[in-house]
Design an enzyme around this catalytic site. Structure first.
Site, PDB file in Angstrom:
ATOM      1  N   HIS A   1      14.661  15.058  15.964  1.00  0.00           N
ATOM      2  CA  HIS A   1      14.511  16.101  14.940  1.00  0.00           C
ATOM      3  C   HIS A   1      15.884  16.512  14.429  1.00  0.00           C
ATOM      4  O   HIS A   1      16.766  16.831  15.221  1.00  0.00           O
ATOM      5  CB  HIS A   1      13.823  17.335  15.530  1.00  0.00           C
ATOM      6  CG  HIS A   1      12.360  17.140  15.772  1.00  0.00           C
ATOM      7  ND1 HIS A   1      11.515  18.176  16.069  1.00  0.00           N
ATOM      8  CD2 HIS A   1      11.594  16.028  15.749  1.00  0.00           C
ATOM      9  CE1 HIS A   1      10.278  17.712  16.221  1.00  0.00           C
ATOM     10  NE2 HIS A   1      10.310  16.403  16.040  1.00  0.00           N
TER      11      HIS A   1
ATOM     12  N   TYR B   1       9.628  28.185  14.324  1.00  0.00           N
ATOM     13  CA  TYR B   1       9.781  29.486  14.994  1.00  0.00           C
ATOM     14  C   TYR B   1       9.358  30.542  13.983  1.00  0.00           C
ATOM     15  O   TYR B   1       9.957  30.648  12.912  1.00  0.00           O
ATOM     16  CB  TYR B   1      11.231  29.727  15.400  1.00  0.00           C
ATOM     17  CG  TYR B   1      11.700  28.857  16.542  1.00  0.00           C
ATOM     18  CD1 TYR B   1      12.138  27.559  16.331  1.00  0.00           C
ATOM     19  CD2 TYR B   1      11.713  29.348  17.849  1.00  0.00           C
ATOM     20  CE1 TYR B   1      12.567  26.762  17.392  1.00  0.00           C
ATOM     21  CE2 TYR B   1      12.153  28.566  18.910  1.00  0.00           C
ATOM     22  CZ  TYR B   1      12.572  27.274  18.666  1.00  0.00           C
ATOM     23  OH  TYR B   1      13.007  26.490  19.717  1.00  0.00           O
TER      24      TYR B   1
ATOM     25  N   PRO C   1      12.490  31.336  27.274  1.00  0.00           N
ATOM     26  CA  PRO C   1      12.315  29.987  26.725  1.00  0.00           C
ATOM     27  C   PRO C   1      12.740  29.813  25.264  1.00  0.00           C
ATOM     28  O   PRO C   1      12.993  28.683  24.849  1.00  0.00           O
ATOM     29  CB  PRO C   1      10.802  29.740  26.868  1.00  0.00           C
ATOM     30  CG  PRO C   1      10.185  31.089  27.004  1.00  0.00           C
ATOM     31  CD  PRO C   1      11.214  31.963  27.642  1.00  0.00           C
TER      32      PRO C   1
ATOM     33  N   LYS D   1      16.518  26.163  26.265  1.00  0.00           N
ATOM     34  CA  LYS D   1      17.811  25.866  26.893  1.00  0.00           C
ATOM     35  C   LYS D   1      17.747  25.576  28.396  1.00  0.00           C
ATOM     36  O   LYS D   1      18.721  25.059  28.970  1.00  0.00           O
ATOM     37  CB  LYS D   1      18.773  27.046  26.665  1.00  0.00           C
ATOM     38  CG  LYS D   1      19.223  27.175  25.246  1.00  0.00           C
ATOM     39  CD  LYS D   1      20.099  25.991  24.867  1.00  0.00           C
ATOM     40  CE  LYS D   1      20.297  25.859  23.389  1.00  0.00           C
ATOM     41  NZ  LYS D   1      20.526  24.488  22.965  1.00  0.00           N
TER      42      LYS D   1
ATOM     43  N   TYR E   1      21.876  25.503  19.004  1.00  0.00           N
ATOM     44  CA  TYR E   1      20.584  24.850  19.239  1.00  0.00           C
ATOM     45  C   TYR E   1      20.764  23.385  19.658  1.00  0.00           C
ATOM     46  O   TYR E   1      20.120  22.913  20.603  1.00  0.00           O
ATOM     47  CB  TYR E   1      19.696  24.953  17.995  1.00  0.00           C
ATOM     48  CG  TYR E   1      18.241  24.775  18.309  1.00  0.00           C
ATOM     49  CD1 TYR E   1      17.380  25.865  18.394  1.00  0.00           C
ATOM     50  CD2 TYR E   1      17.708  23.510  18.571  1.00  0.00           C
ATOM     51  CE1 TYR E   1      16.046  25.713  18.721  1.00  0.00           C
ATOM     52  CE2 TYR E   1      16.382  23.338  18.905  1.00  0.00           C
ATOM     53  CZ  TYR E   1      15.556  24.441  18.969  1.00  0.00           C
ATOM     54  OH  TYR E   1      14.230  24.275  19.305  1.00  0.00           O
TER      55      TYR E   1
HETATM   56  C1  DHB Z   1       9.446  24.431  23.403  1.00  0.00           C
HETATM   57  C2  DHB Z   1       9.784  25.514  24.138  1.00  0.00           C
HETATM   58  C3  DHB Z   1      10.720  26.365  23.659  1.00  0.00           C
HETATM   59  O1  DHB Z   1      11.086  27.426  24.353  1.00  0.00           O
HETATM   60  C4  DHB Z   1      11.338  26.170  22.461  1.00  0.00           C
HETATM   61  O2  DHB Z   1      12.262  27.058  22.020  1.00  0.00           O
HETATM   62  C5  DHB Z   1      11.026  25.080  21.736  1.00  0.00           C
HETATM   63  C6  DHB Z   1      10.064  24.201  22.210  1.00  0.00           C
HETATM   64  C7  DHB Z   1       8.425  23.487  23.923  1.00  0.00           C
HETATM   65  O3  DHB Z   1       7.899  23.735  25.005  1.00  0.00           O
HETATM   66  O4  DHB Z   1       8.142  22.521  23.239  1.00  0.00           O
END
Ligand code: DHB
Length: 385
Positions: free
Chosen positions: A57, A189, A281, A285, A373
């Site tokens: 991506h 997001y 999450p 990271k 990121y």
């Molecule tokens: C996923 C989890 C995340 O915390 C994130 O920021 C992006 C993707 C995932 O589980 O795919």
């Protein structure tokens, strides 16, 4: 990963894995690999399947006020991220270790760690563990505590030297795995009045979606219908974007916390990954930060065995923590920007929207998000050895 990298440098290790092999090779966990994590897999010879099957991506979408805004990683940083589930990484690493004669003891529950402190006279560190109904002991030069937040290694460190920094968030994520092609090629997001939502994926056929919920949300109240309706409401755009639904394969609630324990080393015991730090999450990271610790410890152990120097081992905690705090800051910032907090007033709501407007409208601010990121650079990428 640590065992694999050490092997490539001629250093022996034994992996005590608390769970059976089938369990760790199928458990759904993280899925986003930073640029540097992918490079390390590829350069260390365990990246072939990742390169074939991983989804590269080059950006993500931030969605708010019913409109989509893309952050273009390739343009802003020249880097990308790869979607490749954690259990596939685990499969590749287990296969690589076993193929090269590595020793992994599965279903081995570590009970206690001993004699790792500098003061211990003459005796080597030991791990007592249970395996197949018997108690056994493993003697070694160093213990790498990769045993997660609830493991035994961090609590074994003297309480007087350990400092803990913590933040709990007043919400959680309700996550689902669904048998439906992702409704978007890239992650979305989404900030919405009703709370955060995230669209992610594990493969071209499997979607992974999350909804902000209470930290102790009861799943009983969430029928599949209610989940899809809530997801559709939060992801709705003013130009009629459609979320595809499908059978839900798995549901769960993830609590959100930030946590750092320091120092990450006591004598011959080192903490790595979730044993030392937890990130919320948002921003994906956790796995990548664990791999960053592995890089640092590998270099330090190579320095010790090849050059007889303890300098890098002595610097381990400081070197790791510098990155850990930057990644904590990023994960906290993404979490704060994208979630509704309880009792938020109209001022806070408008500040969230202004921040998102700024982050997506300013090249400088977009770059700050993008470079975090895709993964901050490592010392060895920016400085010569
Ligand atoms: C996923 C989890 C995340 O915390 C994130 O920021 C992006 C993707 C995932 O589980 O795919």
């Amino acid at each position: 990963m640590l065992s694999h990298l050490l092997h490539l440098q001629g250093i022996d290790s034994v992996v005590l894995e608390s769970k059976p092999r089938e369990y760790i090779e199928s458990r759904i966990r993280a899925g986003v690999l930073e640029h540097g994590t992918v490079q390390l897999m590829v350069q260390s010879g365990v990246g072939a399947r990742l390169q074939r099957e991983g989804l590269v991506h080059t950006g993500v979408e931030l969605r708010f006020n019913g409109a989509a805004h893309r952050i273009d990683f390739a343009d802003l940083t020249g880097k990308s991220i790869t979607i490749y589930p954690q259990h596939e990484v685990v499969k590749d690493l287990v296969a690589a270790r076993l193929a090269r004669g590595g020793k992994i003891i599965f279903a081995a529950e570590a009970m206690s760690v001993h004699d790792f402190d500098k003061g211990a006279t003459g005796s080597s560190p030991k791990i007592r563990f249970q395996h197949g109904g018997a108690t056994e002991a493993l003697e070694c030069d160093f213990i790498a505590g990769c045993d997660g937040f609830h493991g035994i290694c961090r609590p074994a460190m003297p309480a007087a030297t350990l400092r803990v920094h913590e933040r709990e968030y007043p919400f959680g994520w309700l996550g689902i795995l669904a048998k439906v092609p992702p409704a978007s090629e890239e992650l979305i997001y989404c900030y919405h009045d009703r709370g955060f939502a995230l669209l992610s994926m594990r493969s071209p056929e499997i979607s992974r979606l999350y909804l902000q919920c209470a930290h102790d949300e009861n799943l009983d109240g969430w029928s599949d219908d209610r989940i899809w309706t809530e997801l559709r409401t939060r992801f709705a755009t003013r130009d009629g974007w459609e979320l595809r639904d499908g059978p839900i394969l798995q549901k769960g609630v993830t609590p959100m916390r930030s946590f750092v324990a320091e120092p990450m080393r006591q004598g011959k015991l080192f903490l790595l990954g979730d044993a030392a730090h937890i990130v919320p999450p948002t921003g994906a990271k956790g796995l990548n930060l664990a791999v960053a610790d592995v890089r640092v410890l590998t270099r330090a152990l190579v320095d010790f065995y090849k050059r007889g120097s303890s300098n890098e081992l002595d610097r381990y905690s400081d070197v790791c923590l510098r990155r850990v705090w930057k990644v904590q800051r990023f994960s906290w910032w993404m979490t704060s920007m994208l979630h509704r907090f309880p009792n938020e007033d109209s001022f806070s709501h408008n500040v969230h929207l202004a921040e998102l407007d700024y982050v997506t409208g300013s090249r400088a601010a977009s770059t700050a998000l993008a470079e975090n990121y895709v993964g901050l650079p490592f010392d060895e990428e920016t400085k010569p050895d």
